[in-house]
Write an enzyme that holds these catalytic residues in place. Structure first.
Site, short mmCIF file in Angstrom:
data_model
loop_
_atom_site.label_atom_id
_atom_site.label_comp_id
_atom_site.label_asym_id
_atom_site.label_seq_id
_atom_site.Cartn_x
_atom_site.Cartn_y
_atom_site.Cartn_z
N THR B 26 0.86 -1.18 0.00
CA THR B 26 0.00 0.00 0.00
C THR B 26 0.90 1.24 0.00
O THR B 26 1.92 1.27 0.66
CB THR B 26 -1.05 -0.04 1.14
OG1 THR B 26 -2.03 0.95 0.89
CG2 THR B 26 -0.44 0.20 2.51
N CYS B 32 -2.92 7.32 8.04
CA CYS B 32 -3.50 5.97 7.95
C CYS B 32 -2.50 4.94 8.49
O CYS B 32 -1.32 5.23 8.64
CB CYS B 32 -3.82 5.63 6.51
SG CYS B 32 -5.11 6.65 5.77
N HIS B 49 -5.79 -1.12 4.96
CA HIS B 49 -5.33 0.28 4.96
C HIS B 49 -6.37 1.07 5.76
O HIS B 49 -7.40 1.46 5.24
CB HIS B 49 -5.25 0.76 3.51
CG HIS B 49 -4.71 2.15 3.34
ND1 HIS B 49 -3.75 2.44 2.41
CD2 HIS B 49 -5.00 3.32 3.95
CE1 HIS B 49 -3.48 3.75 2.46
NE2 HIS B 49 -4.23 4.30 3.38
#
Lengths: 210, 162
Positions: B26, B32, B49
């Site tokens: 990711t 995040c 995520h």
């Protein structure tokens, strides 16, 4: 996925908004940079939140970002994004010195970051003024925060504060010409919750009724 | 026949399971968190995520977006793929505060995400074998099978492995 209505009236309204904002910004930047600044709106449209990073070349592209929060009748987040080459050209004009290019994110000095923040502040202030002009509503803006990093990492804060990821941002792309230099800046307005629809309704109404 | 290694790219508020040699990745984590839970006795791992600490209501359309529903989704999906609870381990990264100048509570979301992830893992009694969190830098991350290495690259060009 729920898409907001994008008809000719809306596009006209966005373009009008973009032009008025760019006009305000050109005046303010002419004072800051010294000499005539020409600003043109190269794009004015709605952009789904998930596609914002593509506008600047993908989530991992290193960009300079200025983040400003707005409060008032409409609350939301504003971002001014610049590619590093554009940011460097701007800094060379502002600080009146040649800069080594290209540089890494952490090599930008505090002074350079404040200079970028100030220009972001002027640009977003110009668009806030355009909203006030067109809609007769007054908005307040926070102090600008600046960072240079991966586009996706910088923008995630804007997405999470806007609730629904299917919401859309207002995107105004501008090209600033000063002394033969071209500086591209992207302005994103991400209203909280249903703010985009509210703002568009007001803008459309103003354009239609003059 | 040579099996091609699977490369799975996970977008914001998404999740995926890997059960072959390959990579989960990711890009551009800011506040995040990129959480991986894997089974250390077989070829099985999953990544989410995570954007926010708590889901606003019970069944959001993207459960992977929130620490509470995202971790529940990841745990249940791994168990459906034959994971053994006693062999589950976790590694995660992210939770930065990208804009240092603003002190608004909402901008301290990175910290809250990290706290929520650690709390949920503790509740499920899943040991954490690596965490690279906080600071003010963006991260792109990969998790590889079969090595179970979690790799981190930042915008500053630093690379780390855990």
């Amino acid at each position: 996925m729920r898409r907001l209505q994008v008809d000719p009236v809306t596009l006209d309204a966005l373009r009008e908004f973009g032009n008025i904002g760019a006009g305000h910004a050109a005046t303010a930047l002419s004072t800051l940079l010294g000499g005539r600044v020409k600003m043109s709106v190269t794009d004015a449209r709605l952009c789904p939140f998930s596609e914002i990073v593509d506008v600047v070349g993908g989530g991992e592209t290193i960009v300079a970002a200025v983040f400003i929060r707005i409060f008032g009748t409409i609350s939301g987040n504003m971002f001014v994004l610049m590619s590093l080459p554009s940011a460097d050209r701007l800094l060379e004009r502002l600080l009146e010195r040649l800069l080594p290019a290209p540089r890494k994110a952490q090599e930008y000095t505090e002074l350079e970051q404040s200079a970028i923040a100030e220009v972001g502040n002027i640009l977003s202030g110009a668009y806030v003024a355009a909203i006030s002009d067109l809609c007769g509503i007054s908005l307040n803006q926070s102090i600008p925060a600046v960072a240079i990093d991966m586009a996706a990492a910088l923008l995630d804060i804007g997405l999470m504060m806007s609730g629904d990821e299917e919401n859309q941002a207002i995107l105004i792309s501008t090209s600033l010409v000063h002394d033969g230099n071209n500086i591209d800046a992207y302005f994103f307005l991400l209203p909280d919750l249903d703010g985009t629809e509210v703002l568009l309704d007001i803008l459309r109404g103003k354009i239609r009724h003059g | 026949m040579v099996e091609e290694k699977e490369q799975i790219r996970i977008g914001i508020a998404e999740g995926a399971i890997l059960a072959t040699p390959g990579t989960l990745m990711t890009a551009g984590l800011g506040s995040c968190v990129g959480l991986v839970i894997y089974d250390d006795s077989r070829l099985l791992a999953g990544m989410v995520h995570i954007m926010l600490p708590e889901s606003p209501h019970g069944r959001p359309s993207h459960p992977q977006k929130y620490a509470d529903t995202g971790i529940a989704w990841l745990y249940e999906t791994l168990m459906e793929h034959g994971a053994s609870h006693a062999h589950l381990r976790a590694k995660y990264a992210g939770g930065s505060q990208m804009f240092q100048a603003l002190q608004m509570e909402a901008l301290r979301i990175g910290e809250r995400n990290v706290r929520a992830v650690s709390m949920q893992l503790e509740r499920l009694r899943i040991p954490v074998l690596g965490a690279d969190v906080g600071g003010n830098v963006g991260r792109t991350v990969w998790f590889e099978l079969p090595s179970r290495h979690y790799l981190i690259r930042t915008a500053r060009g630093d690379e780390r492995q855990m």
